[in-house]
Design a protein around this motif. Structure first.
Motif, PDB file in Angstrom:
ATOM      1  N   SER A 185      -0.185  -8.952   2.510  1.00  0.00           N
ATOM      2  CA  SER A 185      -0.507 -10.383   2.404  1.00  0.00           C
ATOM      3  C   SER A 185       0.447 -11.222   3.265  1.00  0.00           C
ATOM      4  O   SER A 185       0.130 -12.370   3.608  1.00  0.00           O
ATOM      5  CB  SER A 185      -0.438 -10.832   0.944  1.00  0.00           C
ATOM      6  N   ASP A 211       7.767   2.816  -6.154  1.00  0.00           N
ATOM      7  CA  ASP A 211       6.946   3.481  -7.172  1.00  0.00           C
ATOM      8  C   ASP A 211       7.259   4.977  -7.148  1.00  0.00           C
ATOM      9  O   ASP A 211       7.449   5.554  -6.081  1.00  0.00           O
ATOM     10  CB  ASP A 211       5.450   3.321  -6.852  1.00  0.00           C
ATOM     11  N   PHE A 221       2.733   3.335   1.383  1.00  0.00           N
ATOM     12  CA  PHE A 221       1.287   3.538   1.518  1.00  0.00           C
ATOM     13  C   PHE A 221       0.735   2.464   2.446  1.00  0.00           C
ATOM     14  O   PHE A 221       1.513   1.674   3.009  1.00  0.00           O
ATOM     15  CB  PHE A 221       0.606   3.534   0.139  1.00  0.00           C
ATOM     16  N   THR A 266      -3.767 -16.385  -4.972  1.00  0.00           N
ATOM     17  CA  THR A 266      -5.214 -16.627  -5.007  1.00  0.00           C
ATOM     18  C   THR A 266      -5.578 -17.267  -6.342  1.00  0.00           C
ATOM     19  O   THR A 266      -4.957 -17.001  -7.369  1.00  0.00           O
ATOM     20  CB  THR A 266      -6.014 -15.319  -4.836  1.00  0.00           C
ATOM     21  N   GLU A 282     -11.558   1.280  -8.887  1.00  0.00           N
ATOM     22  CA  GLU A 282     -10.809   0.102  -8.438  1.00  0.00           C
ATOM     23  C   GLU A 282     -10.659   0.117  -6.915  1.00  0.00           C
ATOM     24  O   GLU A 282     -10.383   1.145  -6.310  1.00  0.00           O
ATOM     25  CB  GLU A 282      -9.430   0.094  -9.093  1.00  0.00           C
ATOM     26  N   ALA A 308      -9.224 -13.949   0.323  1.00  0.00           N
ATOM     27  CA  ALA A 308      -8.340 -12.888   0.827  1.00  0.00           C
ATOM     28  C   ALA A 308      -8.528 -11.676  -0.071  1.00  0.00           C
ATOM     29  O   ALA A 308      -8.925 -11.803  -1.227  1.00  0.00           O
ATOM     30  CB  ALA A 308      -6.889 -13.338   0.789  1.00  0.00           C
ATOM     31  N   LEU A 311      -6.634  -4.033  -0.010  1.00  0.00           N
ATOM     32  CA  LEU A 311      -7.138  -2.743  -0.515  1.00  0.00           C
ATOM     33  C   LEU A 311      -6.172  -1.618  -0.152  1.00  0.00           C
ATOM     34  O   LEU A 311      -5.529  -1.662   0.893  1.00  0.00           O
ATOM     35  CB  LEU A 311      -8.502  -2.420   0.108  1.00  0.00           C
TER      36      LEU A 311
HETATM   37  C1  FA5 Z   1      -1.695  -6.466  -3.756  1.00  0.00           C
HETATM   38  O1  FA5 Z   1      -0.868  -5.842  -3.123  1.00  0.00           O
HETATM   39  C2  FA5 Z   1      -2.197  -7.804  -3.282  1.00  0.00           C
HETATM   40  N1  FA5 Z   1      -1.438  -8.211  -2.122  1.00  0.00           N
HETATM   41  C3  FA5 Z   1      -3.679  -7.669  -2.950  1.00  0.00           C
HETATM   42  C4  FA5 Z   1      -4.325  -9.004  -2.694  1.00  0.00           C
HETATM   43  C5  FA5 Z   1      -4.473  -9.433  -1.386  1.00  0.00           C
HETATM   44  C6  FA5 Z   1      -4.765  -9.793  -3.745  1.00  0.00           C
HETATM   45  C7  FA5 Z   1      -5.071 -10.660  -1.118  1.00  0.00           C
HETATM   46  C8  FA5 Z   1      -5.364 -11.032  -3.490  1.00  0.00           C
HETATM   47  C9  FA5 Z   1      -5.523 -11.426  -2.194  1.00  0.00           C
HETATM   48  P1  FA5 Z   1      -1.952  -4.629  -5.590  1.00  0.00           P
HETATM   49  O2  FA5 Z   1      -0.518  -4.568  -5.924  1.00  0.00           O
HETATM   50  O3  FA5 Z   1      -2.913  -4.500  -6.711  1.00  0.00           O
HETATM   51  O4  FA5 Z   1      -2.311  -5.975  -4.855  1.00  0.00           O
HETATM   52  O5  FA5 Z   1      -2.260  -3.502  -4.508  1.00  0.00           O
HETATM   53  C10 FA5 Z   1      -3.518  -3.407  -3.876  1.00  0.00           C
HETATM   54  C11 FA5 Z   1      -3.984  -1.945  -3.787  1.00  0.00           C
HETATM   55  O6  FA5 Z   1      -2.966  -1.161  -3.188  1.00  0.00           O
HETATM   56  C12 FA5 Z   1      -4.240  -1.304  -5.132  1.00  0.00           C
HETATM   57  O7  FA5 Z   1      -5.513  -1.595  -5.603  1.00  0.00           O
HETATM   58  C13 FA5 Z   1      -4.111   0.155  -4.784  1.00  0.00           C
HETATM   59  O8  FA5 Z   1      -5.314   0.618  -4.193  1.00  0.00           O
HETATM   60  C14 FA5 Z   1      -3.056   0.165  -3.723  1.00  0.00           C
HETATM   61  N2  FA5 Z   1      -1.744   0.575  -4.239  1.00  0.00           N
HETATM   62  C15 FA5 Z   1      -0.870  -0.153  -4.972  1.00  0.00           C
HETATM   63  N3  FA5 Z   1       0.262   0.546  -5.207  1.00  0.00           N
HETATM   64  C16 FA5 Z   1       0.115   1.752  -4.609  1.00  0.00           C
HETATM   65  C17 FA5 Z   1       0.935   2.918  -4.462  1.00  0.00           C
HETATM   66  N4  FA5 Z   1       2.176   2.989  -4.938  1.00  0.00           N
HETATM   67  N5  FA5 Z   1       0.432   3.981  -3.781  1.00  0.00           N
HETATM   68  C18 FA5 Z   1      -0.796   3.914  -3.239  1.00  0.00           C
HETATM   69  N6  FA5 Z   1      -1.620   2.844  -3.311  1.00  0.00           N
HETATM   70  C19 FA5 Z   1      -1.175   1.767  -3.992  1.00  0.00           C
END
Ligand code: FA5
Length: 340
Positions: A185, A211, A221, A266, A282, A308, A311
């Motif tokens: 982001s 993590d 990742f 957001t 998800e 925004a 993924l």
């Molecule tokens: C975010 O990082 C927000 N920046 C996403 C966002 C962007 C929301 C724009 C709104 C607008 P989150 O922490 O949920 O969200 O991570 C997004 C995705 O990253 C998760 O759904 C998952 O698919 C992936 N993810 C998160 N942590 C890990 C990890 N440790 N290893 C692999 N994939 C991961």
């Protein structure tokens, strides 16, 4: 000249010619030997023929017969040598060499599955009109937090959840200013800071979080960030873009569902899920860009709106290819990697 002496001379000539022809390593050397022994003017065979004039008359028939046999033997040796060189056999080459056998194949490398996925995602989103933007992996706290409406006291800034840099020796009261970015982001902010609306970009790259590695988490990742800002962009545009994207990447008609969620940048925020192989899975976080974020980068929230999303690239790739453990991507086991 005595017959015996002449016959010895011919015998010697055959031996020398054979050895000279078979020693010839190439056509030039063979030609030089041919001229020496079989040359029409001054060849050694020609000289031997001239010697026959001095042989006593009664011995002439035998001398003639032996001369003819000598000539044939030398010519046959020459033919054999020229065939050997024409078929690729040099002087020292192993006669068992078979030039028609297939060679040993080189091991050709390939792109890592995550790199292949990134290229494919760029391609799909490019067809939906999104261009690619890039940002640094080492970020300042303004782009990773502040401009994204994540204030100082917010739990997302906890040192236990982030890889801060250069904090040692700064003292307890000094806040770290740099970190390995924890989300893509950050690139939303960097693009909006420098580009007036409309904006329609994706950004793909590495992010870092402390993590513990397990089947679905890894400390490094990749994420794909998407951002679309324009007049009258709505949640339904977000849903359409994510549905078209999922349908294109996974194949078949993929349904999308939104669950209420919270992200500081957001409002409203959702977790996006897609239905695939009889399961809701998800997808990532998404939402309408918070007016505070638009103001922070100098956009007027009364004039433009936008969505925004972010993924997880590994998770998408895992679903598509049936990979059950994210750690497989980073073990560097060629037996796994060469399947892609
Ligand atoms: C975010 O990082 C927000 N920046 C996403 C966002 C962007 C929301 C724009 C709104 C607008 P989150 O922490 O949920 O969200 O991570 C997004 C995705 O990253 C998760 O759904 C998952 O698919 C992936 N993810 C998160 N942590 C890990 C990890 N440790 N290893 C692999 N994939 C991961």
């Amino acid at each position: 000249m005595a017959l015996q002496e002449f016959l010895q001379e011919l015998d010697q000539l055959v031996t020398e010619a054979k050895s000279s022809f078979s020693d010839a390593a190439d056509m030039d050397a063979l030609e030089a030997s041919r001229i020496e022994f079989l040359g029409a003017k001054n060849g050694r065979l020609k000289s031997a023929q001239k010697m026959m004039g001095g042989i006593d008359k009664p011995d002439k028939p035998e001398a003639g017969k032996t001369f003819n046999a000598t000539k044939q033997a030398i010519e046959a040796a020459f033919e054999e040598a020229s065939e050997r060189l024409a078929s690729g056999g040099g002087g020292d080459v192993d006669s068992t060499f078979d030039a028609s056998l297939p060679g040993s194949a080189f091991r050709i490398g390939r792109l890592h599955p995550i790199t292949q996925t990134i290229e494919e995602l760029k391609d799909i989103m490019g067809r939906l009109g999104f261009s690619v933007a890039d940002g640094p992996e080492i970020e300042d706290i303004r782009h990773n937090f502040e401009a994204l409406n994540i204030p100082n006291e917010h739990p997302a800034r906890d040192p236990l959840d982030n890889f801060y840099l250069a904090t040692a020796g700064l003292g307890d009261d000094v806040l770290p200013q740099w970190l390995m970015r924890s989300q893509t982001s950050t690139v939303q902010i960097r693009v909006m800071e420098t580009t007036p609306p409309p904006v329609r970009i994706i950004s793909l790259g590495r992010v870092y979080r402390p993590d513990t590695a397990d089947a679905t988490h890894y400390p490094m990742f990749h994420q794909m960030e998407g951002l679309w800002i324009d007049e009258n962009v709505t949640m339904s545009d977000l849903k359409t873009v994510l549905r078209l994207f999922a349908t294109s990447y996974l194949g078949g008609d993929v349904s999308i569902r939104f669950r209420p969620s919270f992200f500081p940048f957001t409002e409203p925020s959702v977790e996006a899920d897609y239905y695939w192989n009889d399961q809701w899975i998800e997808f990532g976080g998404a939402g309408m860009v918070d007016p505070n974020v638009l103001k922070e980068v100098g956009y007027d929230p009364e004039e433009v709106t936008g969505f925004a999303f972010g993924l997880g690239v590994e998770r998408l790739c895992m679903r598509r290819h049936g990979v059950t453990d994210i750690r497989e991507f980073y073990k560097n086991d060629v037996r796994f990697l060469e399947q892609f």
